[in-house]
Design a protein around this motif. Structure first.
Motif, short mmCIF file in Angstrom:
data_model
loop_
_atom_site.label_atom_id
_atom_site.label_comp_id
_atom_site.label_asym_id
_atom_site.label_seq_id
_atom_site.Cartn_x
_atom_site.Cartn_y
_atom_site.Cartn_z
N SER A 223 0.83 -1.21 0.00
CA SER A 223 0.00 0.00 0.00
C SER A 223 0.87 1.26 0.00
O SER A 223 0.62 2.21 -0.75
CB SER A 223 -0.90 -0.02 1.23
N TYR A 224 1.89 1.28 0.84
CA TYR A 224 2.79 2.44 0.91
C TYR A 224 3.54 2.61 -0.42
O TYR A 224 3.78 3.73 -0.87
CB TYR A 224 3.80 2.28 2.04
N LYS A 225 3.92 1.49 -1.01
CA LYS A 225 4.64 1.57 -2.29
C LYS A 225 3.76 2.23 -3.35
O LYS A 225 4.23 3.04 -4.15
CB LYS A 225 5.08 0.18 -2.74
N GLN A 226 2.48 1.88 -3.33
CA GLN A 226 1.56 2.45 -4.31
C GLN A 226 1.49 3.98 -4.15
O GLN A 226 1.53 4.72 -5.13
CB GLN A 226 0.18 1.83 -4.13
N THR A 227 1.40 4.44 -2.90
CA THR A 227 1.37 5.88 -2.65
C THR A 227 2.68 6.53 -3.10
O THR A 227 2.69 7.60 -3.71
CB THR A 227 1.13 6.15 -1.16
N ALA A 228 3.80 5.87 -2.77
CA ALA A 228 5.12 6.41 -3.14
C ALA A 228 5.26 6.48 -4.66
O ALA A 228 5.78 7.47 -5.20
CB ALA A 228 6.22 5.55 -2.54
N GLU A 229 4.78 5.45 -5.35
CA GLU A 229 4.88 5.45 -6.82
C GLU A 229 4.15 6.64 -7.42
O GLU A 229 4.66 7.30 -8.34
CB GLU A 229 4.29 4.15 -7.37
#
Length: 737
Positions: free
Chosen positions: A298-304
């Motif tokens: 989930s955090y990776k998606q936001t970071a992307e």
């Protein structure tokens, strides 16, 4: 590399995500005269705050600005205007004069790209789920991230590390906590030592160390110093009688805050002030493997999404399926590393008790004082709690006998301290200890009430340290056992842990490595412990001791320097004293530094090595900002085995040195870096050596996270800071276990 193997299955995952940016919209400029790192970082931080859709970093000696692809970057005149505005707001910059020069034909290195991506995430809002709440204290899952570079087979690649941690924070600010607390009248007791976090910058943690007065007394001065509009507003709105607090940040100066701008953190030491069930909250901080990976996704998606706005592409995490050569582990499980006991008995780390049994081998070597088996270990026992300890003492005698040591209880003393507090209790304990010393003793077993735990910071300190310091100065070994341990744990289990430690404290060596380490002749660790001054700004530090281990991990001796030092850097004089030429000459020594080498330490060590014709392998051993490693087998994520290593570059690796159950969480690896200015050794050899040096703990059946030359250095420095150290500054008994 002979003892490690590259691994194909199962798949190993890391929390490192490579980055790419094809056509960055960036520019570079510099200031004249040039500025130092601290000022460069401050200015770049405020440049980023002043600009929309642009992030700025400083990397000696340039500033790099990265904008979203569809915006125009500031002109030279615009940068001059922004600089003037920022200077007006920053303390210490207003009276300086700089010229701004654009720098053309600069390229973004992988390191700069990673730093810029990190700056983008610092402006990004992540959703951080609430897990548990108790009396306004919340457990939340938060994201940690930092810039990385990684050497892939054909290139050095920029990357970001993303990981997850749990925070334990009071829901509101410190002012709210204080105003609504039933014991607010005793504000120093309530607030001192409380860990707090800047309410705006969630990466900025510190501890309340002092109380410089009330807001009303210093309001105008504080508003003038404040850099943030929100700080000025908080100061304007605060009542005159609100207490100001001084916060000591790690690696930073102390700073005064209005309470409304801080959020209290909950720790085991301060949980009682929040009136919460700390054990319940602590359970909520544990993150299962699946939850961890789901959150990470989930955090990776936001970071992307945030990075994509600046032109970055974020790739899949580095894993052993794509890059098998970056992961490796020991050929045999680490716990099967052969250890040598007495009579050349060879055993394993998991069979320490079997090896120590006299029927098999016994201890590897006896101290000169106990070389004659008929010479008994003289034990004194002092009991400060209400429990009976006679059965336990009988078991101590039996266990020592099974390890080949005769022993006797030369004196027993019960001291009633239930009705005594503070100086009266300490005086009674000291009188009793003095009486014990009338009969020659080798070691004192002290049984303490549970109430003495967590009282080290109280005025006068704990009874534990009171007894410990007095025995240590008399060159007497001591072993403390708390009442709760005695009443809740089987004596056999307690003895499994403490008896090997007791023998080591008396100078015996329970076991060593059966096979020598090949990388160096000696192994030592350096550390500095820090403690705030009570009434003055800044901190006072102590240089930890040096402990010398040979090629088989045989503990040779420790050495403590008597002088306290200020700052993080270990002075040249101390380094040369701690590394005697007579011993190190013509030898190779691996020197672990807990954290990073500071200031001129490496230069001083390099010169000293040249002067005494020695070779120093300089290894930084860091415990924070470390990506976790995962084991993926049939799409199920689990913890990796102890010993798994992940290579970041030819001089840097991450290694898992502990095994923890899922109930506790996921093991936190170490980051090992071979410093480029020291004698070079392969990172694989350094990893292998470090793992084997974790096996040499004589005071516990569990192996520590750190290699033994470093393990306990912070405790020794802490003891030194509190005036507790042996009368002899050099010795061969492991008193710190």
């Amino acid at each position: 590399m002979t003892n490690f193997q590259a691994t194909q299955t199962p798949t190993f995952l890391s929390e490192i995500f490579p980055l790419d940016i094809s056509q960055p919209n960036f520019m570079c400029f510099r200031l004249s005269p040039e500025i130092e790192r601290k000022d460069g970082n401050r200015l770049s931080f405020h440049f980023s705050r002043e600009l929309t859709s642009i992030v700025v970093i400083w990397n000696d000696p340039y500033f790099y600005a990265l904008g979203m692809p569809n915006i125009s970057l500031p002109s030279l005149q615009k940068w001059k205007d922004i600089l003037a505005d920022v200077q007006e707001k920053l303390k210490g910059f207003g009276d300086r004069y700089y010229s701004v020069q654009l720098v053309r034909q600069r390229h973004l290195t992988p390191f700069i790209k990673a730093q810029l991506a990190f700056q983008v995430l610092r402006t990004t809002k992540f959703e951080e789920p609430l897990i548990l709440s108790d009396n306004k204290v919340e457990v939340r899952r938060e994201i940690d991230y930092w810039p990385e570079t990684i050497e892939l087979p054909n290139s050095l690649q920029p990357a970001l590390a993303l990981t997850v941690h749990s925070s334990l924070l009071y829901r509101s600010n410190l002012e709210d906590f204080y105003e609504n607390h039933p014991y607010r009248q005793n504000f120093k007791t309530l607030l001192k030592g409380l860990k707090v976090r800047d309410i705006e910058f969630d990466w900025s943690y510190g501890t309340i160390s002092n109380f410089p007065g009330n807001v009303g007394e210093h309001r105008e001065k504080l508003i003038k110093k404040a850099n943030r509009e929100s700080s000025k507003k908080a100061l304007l709105n605060a009542p005159d009688d609100q207490t100001l607090v001084t916060v000591q940040f790690r690696n930073r100066e102390q700073r005064d805050y209005p309470m409304a701008f801080l959020r209290p953190c909950v720790t085991s030491e301060t949980a009682d002030r929040f009136e919460v069930d700390y054990g319940k909250l602590l359970k909520g901080t544990k993150i299962g493997y699946k939850e961890r990976t789901d959150l990470l996704a989930s955090y990776k998606q936001t970071a992307e999404m945030a990075l994509d706005a600046y032109g970055f592409q974020m790739e899949r995490s580095i894993n052993s399926r794509q890059y098998p050569e970056l992961f490796w582990q020991p050929l045999k499980p680490l716990d099967e590393t052969p250890l040598e006991f007495g009579k050349k008995f060879i055993g394993k780390r998991g069979d320490v008790l079997k090896g120590l049994s006299e029927r098999n081998g016994g201890v590897y070597s006896r101290h000169n004082d106990y070389r004659d088996p008929s010479r008994p270990i003289r034990i004194a026992a002092v009991k400060l709690c209400d429990l009976s300890v006679n059965y336990f003492l009988d078991e101590v005698i039996k266990r020592l006998k099974s390890y080949g040591f005769n022993s006797e209880i030369v004196t027993r003393k019960a001291v009633v301290v239930n009705n005594l507090i503070g100086a009266d209790a300490r005086a009674e304990v000291e009188r009793s200890v003095d009486e014990l010393m009338e009969i020659p003793t080798d070691i004192v077993l002290t049984f303490l009430p549970q109430s003495d735990r967590n009282t080290d910071k109280d005025d006068g300190g704990s009874l534990y340290y009171w007894v410990y310091s007095r025995l240590l100065r008399r060159q007497l070994a001591s072993q403390v056992i708390y009442a709760h341990t005695l009443s809740s744990v089987e004596p056999r289990q307690i003895l499994n842990q403490v008896i090997p430690g007791i023998l080591a404290k008396l100078g015996n060596l329970p076991f060593i490595l059966a096979e020598p380490l090949k990388i160096a002749h000696y192994f030592i660790g350096l550390d500095v412990s820090r403690e705030s001054k009570e009434r003055l700004p800044g901190t006072v530090n102590a240089c930890a001791s040096v402990r010398l281990y040979d090629t088989q991990g045989k503990f040779i001796r420790y050495r403590i320097e008597d002088a306290l030092i200020e700052g993080e850097e270990i002075p040249q004089r101390l380094l040369e004293t701690l590394l005697p030429a007579g011993e190190m000459r013509d030898k190779t020594t691996l020197i672990y530094r807990d954290g990073s080498f500071c200031g001129q330490e490496v230069e001083h060590l390099r010169k000293w090595a040249n002067a005494i014709k020695a070779k120093f392998i300089l290894v930084e051993c860091r415990k924070s900002c470390i990506p976790r490693l995962y084991n993926l087998n049939h799409k199920i994520v689990t913890a990796p085995e102890k010993g798994l290593a992940f290579r970041l570059s030819s001089r840097e690796a991450v290694v898992v040195t502990t095994k923890v159950s899922e109930k506790v969480g996921l093991a936190r690896p170490l980051r090992l870096t071979v410093h480029e200015d020291g004698h070079q050794a392969s990172i694989e050899d350094v990893v292998e050596t470090t793992l084997k040096l974790t096996l040499l703990h004589h005071g516990s059946l569990q192996t520590p996270r750190l290699p033994m030359p470093l393990y306990g250095s912070d405790r020794m420095a802490y003891l030194r800071l509190n005036g507790i150290y042996p009368s002899m500054l050099q010795g061969d008994r492991q008193f710190w276990l």
